[in-house]
Design a protein around this motif. Structure first.
Motif, PDB file in Angstrom:
ATOM      1  N   GLN A 105      -4.490   5.128   1.025  1.00  0.00           N
ATOM      2  CA  GLN A 105      -4.393   6.051  -0.092  1.00  0.00           C
ATOM      3  C   GLN A 105      -3.004   6.684  -0.076  1.00  0.00           C
ATOM      4  O   GLN A 105      -2.691   7.465   0.815  1.00  0.00           O
ATOM      5  CB  GLN A 105      -5.479   7.127   0.009  1.00  0.00           C
ATOM      6  CG  GLN A 105      -6.878   6.570   0.077  1.00  0.00           C
ATOM      7  CD  GLN A 105      -7.901   7.649   0.359  1.00  0.00           C
ATOM      8  OE1 GLN A 105      -7.617   8.831   0.261  1.00  0.00           O
ATOM      9  NE2 GLN A 105      -9.109   7.224   0.718  1.00  0.00           N
ATOM     10  N   MET A 106      -2.181   6.330  -1.044  1.00  0.00           N
ATOM     11  CA  MET A 106      -0.828   6.869  -1.101  1.00  0.00           C
ATOM     12  C   MET A 106      -0.846   8.250  -1.736  1.00  0.00           C
ATOM     13  O   MET A 106      -1.633   8.535  -2.640  1.00  0.00           O
ATOM     14  CB  MET A 106       0.087   5.934  -1.885  1.00  0.00           C
ATOM     15  CG  MET A 106       0.329   4.612  -1.202  1.00  0.00           C
ATOM     16  SD  MET A 106       1.631   3.642  -1.999  1.00  0.00           S
ATOM     17  CE  MET A 106       1.680   2.207  -0.931  1.00  0.00           C
ATOM     18  N   ILE A 107       0.044   9.097  -1.248  1.00  0.00           N
ATOM     19  CA  ILE A 107       0.100  10.467  -1.717  1.00  0.00           C
ATOM     20  C   ILE A 107       0.530  10.517  -3.184  1.00  0.00           C
ATOM     21  O   ILE A 107       1.315   9.687  -3.641  1.00  0.00           O
ATOM     22  CB  ILE A 107       1.083  11.288  -0.838  1.00  0.00           C
ATOM     23  CG1 ILE A 107       0.939  12.774  -1.110  1.00  0.00           C
ATOM     24  CG2 ILE A 107       2.518  10.844  -1.073  1.00  0.00           C
ATOM     25  CD1 ILE A 107       1.719  13.642  -0.137  1.00  0.00           C
ATOM     26  N   LYS A 108      -0.029  11.478  -3.913  1.00  0.00           N
ATOM     27  CA  LYS A 108       0.319  11.637  -5.322  1.00  0.00           C
ATOM     28  C   LYS A 108       1.703  12.258  -5.436  1.00  0.00           C
ATOM     29  O   LYS A 108       2.000  13.265  -4.791  1.00  0.00           O
ATOM     30  CB  LYS A 108      -0.723  12.525  -6.010  1.00  0.00           C
ATOM     31  CG  LYS A 108      -0.471  12.719  -7.494  1.00  0.00           C
ATOM     32  CD  LYS A 108      -1.530  13.613  -8.113  1.00  0.00           C
ATOM     33  CE  LYS A 108      -1.255  13.852  -9.594  1.00  0.00           C
ATOM     34  NZ  LYS A 108      -2.263  14.767 -10.197  1.00  0.00           N
ATOM     35  N   VAL A 176      -4.234  10.568   3.513  1.00  0.00           N
ATOM     36  CA  VAL A 176      -3.322  10.203   2.432  1.00  0.00           C
ATOM     37  C   VAL A 176      -1.940   9.954   3.008  1.00  0.00           C
ATOM     38  O   VAL A 176      -1.431  10.723   3.813  1.00  0.00           O
ATOM     39  CB  VAL A 176      -3.279  11.331   1.380  1.00  0.00           C
ATOM     40  CG1 VAL A 176      -2.316  10.975   0.268  1.00  0.00           C
ATOM     41  CG2 VAL A 176      -4.673  11.578   0.821  1.00  0.00           C
ATOM     42  N   GLU A 177      -1.319   8.849   2.565  1.00  0.00           N
ATOM     43  CA  GLU A 177      -0.067   8.403   3.148  1.00  0.00           C
ATOM     44  C   GLU A 177       1.150   8.804   2.325  1.00  0.00           C
ATOM     45  O   GLU A 177       1.157   8.681   1.105  1.00  0.00           O
ATOM     46  CB  GLU A 177      -0.067   6.877   3.300  1.00  0.00           C
ATOM     47  CG  GLU A 177      -0.706   6.378   4.557  1.00  0.00           C
ATOM     48  CD  GLU A 177      -0.062   6.955   5.792  1.00  0.00           C
ATOM     49  OE1 GLU A 177       1.175   6.926   5.908  1.00  0.00           O
ATOM     50  OE2 GLU A 177      -0.802   7.472   6.634  1.00  0.00           O
ATOM     51  N   GLU A 178       2.193   9.274   3.007  1.00  0.00           N
ATOM     52  CA  GLU A 178       3.493   9.480   2.388  1.00  0.00           C
ATOM     53  C   GLU A 178       4.276   8.171   2.405  1.00  0.00           C
ATOM     54  O   GLU A 178       4.035   7.294   3.235  1.00  0.00           O
ATOM     55  CB  GLU A 178       4.274  10.563   3.129  1.00  0.00           C
ATOM     56  CG  GLU A 178       3.651  11.939   3.064  1.00  0.00           C
ATOM     57  CD  GLU A 178       4.519  12.968   3.748  1.00  0.00           C
ATOM     58  OE1 GLU A 178       5.676  13.149   3.313  1.00  0.00           O
ATOM     59  OE2 GLU A 178       4.046  13.588   4.713  1.00  0.00           O
ATOM     60  N   ASP A 179       5.246   8.057   1.490  1.00  0.00           N
ATOM     61  CA  ASP A 179       6.088   6.872   1.461  1.00  0.00           C
ATOM     62  C   ASP A 179       6.948   6.812   2.721  1.00  0.00           C
ATOM     63  O   ASP A 179       7.544   7.811   3.124  1.00  0.00           O
ATOM     64  CB  ASP A 179       6.984   6.896   0.220  1.00  0.00           C
ATOM     65  CG  ASP A 179       6.184   6.754  -1.071  1.00  0.00           C
ATOM     66  OD1 ASP A 179       6.413   5.785  -1.797  1.00  0.00           O
ATOM     67  OD2 ASP A 179       5.313   7.617  -1.333  1.00  0.00           O
ATOM     68  N   GLN A 180       7.004   5.629   3.338  1.00  0.00           N
ATOM     69  CA  GLN A 180       7.819   5.425   4.527  1.00  0.00           C
ATOM     70  C   GLN A 180       8.356   4.002   4.544  1.00  0.00           C
ATOM     71  O   GLN A 180       7.582   3.037   4.536  1.00  0.00           O
ATOM     72  CB  GLN A 180       7.005   5.685   5.802  1.00  0.00           C
ATOM     73  CG  GLN A 180       7.773   5.418   7.091  1.00  0.00           C
ATOM     74  CD  GLN A 180       8.982   6.313   7.226  1.00  0.00           C
ATOM     75  OE1 GLN A 180       8.837   7.526   7.336  1.00  0.00           O
ATOM     76  NE2 GLN A 180      10.181   5.741   7.213  1.00  0.00           N
ATOM     77  N   TYR A 181       9.679   3.874   4.538  1.00  0.00           N
ATOM     78  CA  TYR A 181      10.300   2.549   4.613  1.00  0.00           C
ATOM     79  C   TYR A 181      10.280   2.044   6.046  1.00  0.00           C
ATOM     80  O   TYR A 181      10.408   2.820   7.003  1.00  0.00           O
ATOM     81  CB  TYR A 181      11.760   2.602   4.159  1.00  0.00           C
ATOM     82  CG  TYR A 181      11.995   3.090   2.752  1.00  0.00           C
ATOM     83  CD1 TYR A 181      11.052   2.911   1.748  1.00  0.00           C
ATOM     84  CD2 TYR A 181      13.191   3.720   2.417  1.00  0.00           C
ATOM     85  CE1 TYR A 181      11.287   3.338   0.467  1.00  0.00           C
ATOM     86  CE2 TYR A 181      13.443   4.157   1.127  1.00  0.00           C
ATOM     87  CZ  TYR A 181      12.488   3.978   0.149  1.00  0.00           C
ATOM     88  OH  TYR A 181      12.721   4.412  -1.124  1.00  0.00           O
ATOM     89  N   PRO A 182      10.168   0.734   6.236  1.00  0.00           N
ATOM     90  CA  PRO A 182      10.343   0.156   7.575  1.00  0.00           C
ATOM     91  C   PRO A 182      11.828   0.111   7.942  1.00  0.00           C
ATOM     92  O   PRO A 182      12.693   0.284   7.081  1.00  0.00           O
ATOM     93  CB  PRO A 182       9.749  -1.246   7.428  1.00  0.00           C
ATOM     94  CG  PRO A 182       9.864  -1.566   5.975  1.00  0.00           C
ATOM     95  CD  PRO A 182       9.738  -0.270   5.246  1.00  0.00           C
ATOM     96  N   PRO A 183      12.154  -0.125   9.198  1.00  0.00           N
ATOM     97  CA  PRO A 183      13.560  -0.204   9.608  1.00  0.00           C
ATOM     98  C   PRO A 183      14.282  -1.361   8.906  1.00  0.00           C
ATOM     99  O   PRO A 183      13.687  -2.395   8.596  1.00  0.00           O
ATOM    100  CB  PRO A 183      13.486  -0.432  11.117  1.00  0.00           C
ATOM    101  CG  PRO A 183      12.122   0.032  11.514  1.00  0.00           C
ATOM    102  CD  PRO A 183      11.235  -0.252  10.348  1.00  0.00           C
ATOM    103  N   ASN A 184      15.579  -1.155   8.665  1.00  0.00           N
ATOM    104  CA  ASN A 184      16.466  -2.207   8.121  1.00  0.00           C
ATOM    105  C   ASN A 184      15.931  -2.830   6.837  1.00  0.00           C
ATOM    106  O   ASN A 184      15.997  -4.042   6.641  1.00  0.00           O
ATOM    107  CB  ASN A 184      16.684  -3.304   9.177  1.00  0.00           C
ATOM    108  CG  ASN A 184      17.105  -2.758  10.524  1.00  0.00           C
ATOM    109  OD1 ASN A 184      16.351  -2.801  11.490  1.00  0.00           O
ATOM    110  ND2 ASN A 184      18.305  -2.213  10.590  1.00  0.00           N
ATOM    111  N   ILE A 185      15.421  -2.010   5.962  1.00  0.00           N
ATOM    112  CA  ILE A 185      14.792  -2.525   4.748  1.00  0.00           C
ATOM    113  C   ILE A 185      15.829  -2.979   3.726  1.00  0.00           C
ATOM    114  O   ILE A 185      16.904  -2.382   3.583  1.00  0.00           O
ATOM    115  CB  ILE A 185      13.869  -1.456   4.124  1.00  0.00           C
ATOM    116  CG1 ILE A 185      13.145  -2.032   2.899  1.00  0.00           C
ATOM    117  CG2 ILE A 185      14.649  -0.204   3.772  1.00  0.00           C
ATOM    118  CD1 ILE A 185      12.106  -1.113   2.304  1.00  0.00           C
TER     119      ILE A 185
END
Length: 457
Positions: A105-108, A176-185
């Protein structure tokens, strides 16, 4: 230290960053920083402000973490299942069954209104050995989605009001999940690289980009009528991520402000009650508060507020300007109260209608007011010329030496030499000099003691 606190401290080691942030958010504390900072903050809470709600929340998160690991082991190579965090963690519902959802569930996001889901959440799966991985995805826009993009408005900066965005978050955490990029995206759409605004706190291999991570706009390189392919190049350092593509409408800060004015105006009766509770005298305390001063200057903009607001969980009377707060979070979404530094998301903001009336009633040059015990108020005026008047009324004191030639004692005979305080008006500093005693040989007592001699230097 109690056994429960020790047990909870050990359980914290198994929790992830997002779960630690969830704990801090529930306790009204800041959730920014690295994992070691979050761990220290939660441990301090356990030692200093330990309560049953915090202990039960730690135990529940640890229990759900273990269930998540067991589900992941039993379901390989199928996608990892996500466990939803219960709405309220309390000792009564610790034994309730755990609900499992098939996707995170991604955060609004207040500045992004989701219109449609183009690509449902899908995991980034490592396909070969090595740190750097590449994952490809395909999607096709429907006729309705094409029409919404074509009919959208374009801003002066070249951005369309309706966009196709890519969101990435953790795929195996709780709540609920916040947006988070993986390393070296690195993201490309139809072989064209996409703009990714991110910063790194360290050059260490495997470091994730710092939050906040914004949705990635895929719109400029899309095919409206053909199948689109996007690729995600990412670093695999032991964490699992999920991607999803949405059709969204950008919501400007002014629209959010108008929404606040329509739906989040706190009633004056509630505002007055809050003031009365703050000023209510405590019989156990000897000192009672007769008034509370509140600044009309926004702590963020350093200017007079136009729309005073605070978060629902804030206990202070001081407000900040809603318009500037929204503009600031539109540029960099932190959602932190500038007064108490608690988490203050958009959905928790309330406009103080009492302070709105105060701003309309008092003069434009007023910067501070004082609430009285009957919930009334009065303007606080600071006389800026007061210091200048003091300079005129308090001239510089001349230095003097006072010599007493007749003073005697049973042990020592002598005279005292002392200097008065010298006040320097220019730099407003005061210098103190230590009194000294100068001893003299014994003198014969005189029958007719002479007068004291006052000598000015």
């Amino acid at each position: 230290m109690s056994t429960d606190v020790l047990e909870a401290t050990v359980m914290l080691e198994a929790l992830r960053v997002t779960e630690l942030r969830l704990l801090l958010s529930k306790m009204g504390k800041s959730k920014s920083g690295l994992k070691k900072d979050l761990m220290k903050r939660v441990v301090d809470l356990l030692h200093n402000e330990c309560n049953p709600e915090l202990l039960s929340a730690v135990r529940e998160l640890h229990k759900l973490r273990q269930v998540s690991k067991d589900a992941r082991r039993s379901s390989k190579p199928s996608p990892v299942q996500i466990i939803s965090m219960p709405a309220c963690v309390s000792p009564e519902n610790l034994q309730s069954p755990v609900s499992i959802s098939t996707e995170p569930q991604m955060i609004k996001l207040p500045f992004y209104q989701t219109l449609d889901t183009i690509l449902p959440p899908a995991p980034l799966v490592p396909m070969f050995e090595g740190a750097m991985q590449n994952s490809d995805f395909l999607f096709h826009l429907s006729a309705s989605q094409q029409a919404q993009i074509q009919n959208s408005k374009t801003s002066q900066s070249g951005l369309t009001s309706v966009q196709v965005v890519l969101r990435i978050c953790y795929s195996e955490s709780i709540g609920v999940e916040e947006d988070q990029y993986p390393p070296n995206i690195c993201v490309s759409v139809n072989h064209a690289n996409c703009l990714i605004e991110c910063t790194y706190s360290s050059t260490k291999l495997g470091t994730e980009p710092s939050r906040p991570c914004r949705p990635i706009d895929l719109t400029p390189s899309l095919y409206l009528t053909f199948t689109n392919r996007f690729s995600v190049l990412w670093g695999n350092f032991g964490k699992s991520y999920t991607v999803a593509v949405y059709l969204v409408r950008l919501v400007p800060s002014q629209d959010l402000l108008d929404h606040l004015r329509r739906t989040a105006m706190e009633q004056q009766e509630l505002c007055r009650r809050r003031v009365s509770e703050k000023l209510r005298s405590d019989p156990e305390k000897e000192i009672s508060t007769t008034g509370l001063q509140v600044s009309l200057i926004c702590p963020l903009a350093k200017m007079r507020m136009s729309v005073p607001c605070r978060a629902r969980g804030c206990a202070h009377l001081q407000c900040f300007d809603a318009s500037f707060y929204l503009q600031m979070n539109e540029r960099k979404p932190r959602w932190t109260c500038p007064v108490c530094h608690r988490y203050a998301p958009f959905d928790e903001l309330l406009i103080d209608s009492l302070l709105c009336d105060v701003l309309e009633s008092c003069g434009e040059d007023e910067e501070e007011i004082e609430f009285l015990s009957d919930s009334s108020w009065r303007a606080v005026r600071h006389d800026r010329s007061h210091k200048n008047k003091e300079r005129v009324q308090h001239p510089q004191i001349n230095r003097k030496v006072i010599v007493d030639l007749t003073h005697s004692s049973s042990d020592d005979e002598g005279f005292h030499k002392e200097e008065t305080v010298s006040t320097h008006l220019e730099d407003k500093s005061v210098h103190f000099r230590k009194c000294g005693t100068v001893k003299t040989p014994k003198a014969k007592k005189s029958k007719n003691p002479g007068p004291k001699l006052l000598t000015k230097l």
